[in-house]
Motif scaffolding. Structure first.
Motif, PDB file in Angstrom:
ATOM      1  N   CYS A 129       6.093  -6.865   0.082  1.00 13.33           N
ATOM      2  CA  CYS A 129       5.916  -8.218  -0.467  1.00 13.33           C
ATOM      3  C   CYS A 129       5.073  -9.083   0.463  1.00 13.33           C
ATOM      4  O   CYS A 129       4.392 -10.006   0.017  1.00 13.33           O
ATOM      5  CB  CYS A 129       7.286  -8.859  -0.692  1.00 13.33           C
ATOM      6  N   THR A 130       5.138  -8.811   1.758  1.00 11.42           N
ATOM      7  CA  THR A 130       4.275  -9.461   2.733  1.00 11.42           C
ATOM      8  C   THR A 130       3.287  -8.425   3.254  1.00 11.42           C
ATOM      9  O   THR A 130       3.683  -7.352   3.711  1.00 11.42           O
ATOM     10  CB  THR A 130       5.086 -10.026   3.911  1.00 11.42           C
ATOM     11  N   ASP A 131       2.008  -8.723   3.175  1.00 10.20           N
ATOM     12  CA  ASP A 131       0.976  -7.759   3.556  1.00 10.20           C
ATOM     13  C   ASP A 131       1.138  -7.272   5.000  1.00 10.20           C
ATOM     14  O   ASP A 131       1.388  -8.079   5.911  1.00 10.20           O
ATOM     15  CB  ASP A 131      -0.420  -8.363   3.392  1.00 10.20           C
ATOM     16  N   ILE A 132       0.985  -5.970   5.178  1.00 15.23           N
ATOM     17  CA  ILE A 132       1.033  -5.356   6.510  1.00 15.23           C
ATOM     18  C   ILE A 132      -0.323  -4.718   6.768  1.00 15.23           C
ATOM     19  O   ILE A 132      -0.635  -3.646   6.238  1.00 15.23           O
ATOM     20  CB  ILE A 132       2.151  -4.295   6.601  1.00 15.23           C
ATOM     21  N   ARG A 133      -1.143  -5.381   7.551  1.00 18.63           N
ATOM     22  CA  ARG A 133      -2.494  -4.894   7.835  1.00 18.63           C
ATOM     23  C   ARG A 133      -2.520  -4.090   9.133  1.00 18.63           C
ATOM     24  O   ARG A 133      -1.678  -4.275  10.005  1.00 18.63           O
ATOM     25  CB  ARG A 133      -3.493  -6.052   7.888  1.00 18.63           C
ATOM     26  N   MET A 134      -3.488  -3.206   9.233  1.00 16.59           N
ATOM     27  CA  MET A 134      -3.599  -2.320  10.380  1.00 16.59           C
ATOM     28  C   MET A 134      -4.939  -2.472  11.077  1.00 16.59           C
ATOM     29  O   MET A 134      -5.923  -2.934  10.478  1.00 16.59           O
ATOM     30  CB  MET A 134      -3.431  -0.866   9.947  1.00 16.59           C
ATOM     31  N   VAL A 184      10.829  -3.093   5.365  1.00 18.59           N
ATOM     32  CA  VAL A 184      10.427  -4.360   4.753  1.00 18.59           C
ATOM     33  C   VAL A 184      10.734  -4.367   3.259  1.00 18.59           C
ATOM     34  O   VAL A 184      10.875  -3.313   2.631  1.00 18.59           O
ATOM     35  CB  VAL A 184       8.926  -4.645   4.983  1.00 18.59           C
ATOM     36  N   GLN A 185      10.794  -5.553   2.698  1.00 19.07           N
ATOM     37  CA  GLN A 185      11.018  -5.695   1.257  1.00 19.07           C
ATOM     38  C   GLN A 185       9.755  -5.317   0.496  1.00 19.07           C
ATOM     39  O   GLN A 185       8.647  -5.682   0.880  1.00 19.07           O
ATOM     40  CB  GLN A 185      11.417  -7.141   0.925  1.00 19.07           C
ATOM     41  N   THR A 186       9.935  -4.588  -0.598  1.00 20.95           N
ATOM     42  CA  THR A 186       8.792  -4.138  -1.399  1.00 20.95           C
ATOM     43  C   THR A 186       8.985  -4.522  -2.860  1.00 20.95           C
ATOM     44  O   THR A 186      10.097  -4.830  -3.296  1.00 20.95           O
ATOM     45  CB  THR A 186       8.615  -2.609  -1.296  1.00 20.95           C
ATOM     46  N   ASP A 187       7.897  -4.449  -3.630  1.00 19.86           N
ATOM     47  CA  ASP A 187       7.980  -4.730  -5.060  1.00 19.86           C
ATOM     48  C   ASP A 187       8.250  -3.432  -5.828  1.00 19.86           C
ATOM     49  O   ASP A 187       8.520  -2.386  -5.230  1.00 19.86           O
ATOM     50  CB  ASP A 187       6.713  -5.434  -5.562  1.00 19.86           C
ATOM     51  N   ILE A 188       8.159  -3.474  -7.150  1.00 19.89           N
ATOM     52  CA  ILE A 188       8.510  -2.309  -7.965  1.00 19.89           C
ATOM     53  C   ILE A 188       7.517  -1.155  -7.779  1.00 19.89           C
ATOM     54  O   ILE A 188       7.812  -0.022  -8.141  1.00 19.89           O
ATOM     55  CB  ILE A 188       8.592  -2.670  -9.469  1.00 19.89           C
ATOM     56  N   ARG A 215       1.898   1.207   0.467  1.00 19.79           N
ATOM     57  CA  ARG A 215       3.008   1.919  -0.179  1.00 19.79           C
ATOM     58  C   ARG A 215       4.039   2.278   0.890  1.00 19.79           C
ATOM     59  O   ARG A 215       3.748   3.050   1.807  1.00 19.79           O
ATOM     60  CB  ARG A 215       2.498   3.179  -0.879  1.00 19.79           C
ATOM     61  N   VAL A 216       5.225   1.720   0.753  1.00 19.06           N
ATOM     62  CA  VAL A 216       6.266   1.885   1.766  1.00 19.06           C
ATOM     63  C   VAL A 216       7.580   2.248   1.082  1.00 19.06           C
ATOM     64  O   VAL A 216       8.050   1.516   0.214  1.00 19.06           O
ATOM     65  CB  VAL A 216       6.439   0.582   2.588  1.00 19.06           C
TER      66      VAL A 216
END
Length: 273
Positions: free
Chosen positions: A262-267, A253-257, A71-72
């Protein structure tokens, strides 16, 4: 003699238990959160010991590794720690998962939602009036720099919400009298009762504690930025001390609704020196 022996045994057992507890505690103050956009070094606060040890334990056991920042919201925060995000399909709704059990809140007035603050996510007040924290989900504040007028507005909104909540709780006790005075056209009595109710609301709000941003905190929010409207409602248990720019990169980054990138950001989260 028997009682004395029992006391000695109990004391020895208590000493052993205490030693075990201390041994099990992870002695560290920092963690690093590594992402495709860079690395953040995070200081964990000593005066939020439950949250500190929990986060250190999660990092030590690798339980946050490969989870997503799911969630961003630009200008607000980046959130991760949902175990359901490990193998989540593209576009899947996330945010309900949790590792372990909710933790008791450790809300401290000296820890605010300034830029870089690390805080525990939680369920809403309606189902979580004690403001208990998620066992694994957390967020890192990006926020924005605010003006004095914006800070005043935040104070007013928080206090208005508090007073409205109090009013709706006590209003039923006065409802019959209000209706009676209104039906009988007794405007003076009606106005006096309304004034009495509002005075009661104000007194109860003051007893509960009206929301106020201190001069020192105002300076931080007006220079560094943050999200002050969350203060007092969520446990802040650390802060980013290196890599603040990483927050900005992720938040852009671009996000959905659903605010999922939209591109996974893993930690990867590891204990650091």
């Amino acid at each position: 003699m028997k009682n004395a022996l029992q006391i000695i045994i109990v004391c020895c057992m208590a000493t052993i238990v205490g030693a075990c507890t201390c041994t099990n505690a992870i002695k560290a103050n920092y963690v690093t959160i590594t992402t495709p956009y860079g690395q953040m070094k995070v200081l964990l606060y000593d005066d939020t010991p439950i949250h500190k040890q929990n986060f250190l334990q999660l990092a030590n056991e690798g339980k946050l590794d490969s989870l997503l920042f799911h969630r961003v919201i630009h200008g607000f925060m980046i959130q991760g720690g949902d175990p359901n995000s490990l193998h989540a399909e593209k576009g899947a709704m996330l945010g309900e998962g949790e590792i372990g059990s909710p933790m008791e809140a450790e809300i401290r007035p000296n820890h605010i939602h300034k830029r870089g603050a690390l805080a525990a996510a939680r369920k809403p007040d309606k189902v979580n009036p004690e403001k208990k924290s998620s066992g694994s989900q957390f967020y890192i504040v990006q926020g924005k720099v605010l003006t004095a007028a914006e800070l005043n507005e935040i104070e007013n909104k928080r206090n208005t919400r508090l007073k409205n909540d109090i009013f709706y709780k006590i209003q039923p006790y006065y409802e019959d009298s209000l209706k009676y005075y209104q039906a009988e056209g007794r405007s003076e009595e009606l106005m006096n009762l309304q004034l009495q109710i509002m005075t009661k609301v104000q007194e109860m709000a003051e007893d509960q504690g009206l929301f106020s941003i201190s001069d020192d905190d105002r300076y931080i929010y007006m220079t560094e930025g943050g999200v002050p409207h969350l203060d007092g409602d969520y446990t802040v248990f650390g802060e980013v001390v290196e890599g603040l720019d990483v927050i900005d990169r992720i938040a852009s980054v671009q996000t959905d609704i659903r605010n999922r990138p939209c591109t996974d950001i893993r930690m990867t989260v590891k204990i650091a020196d």
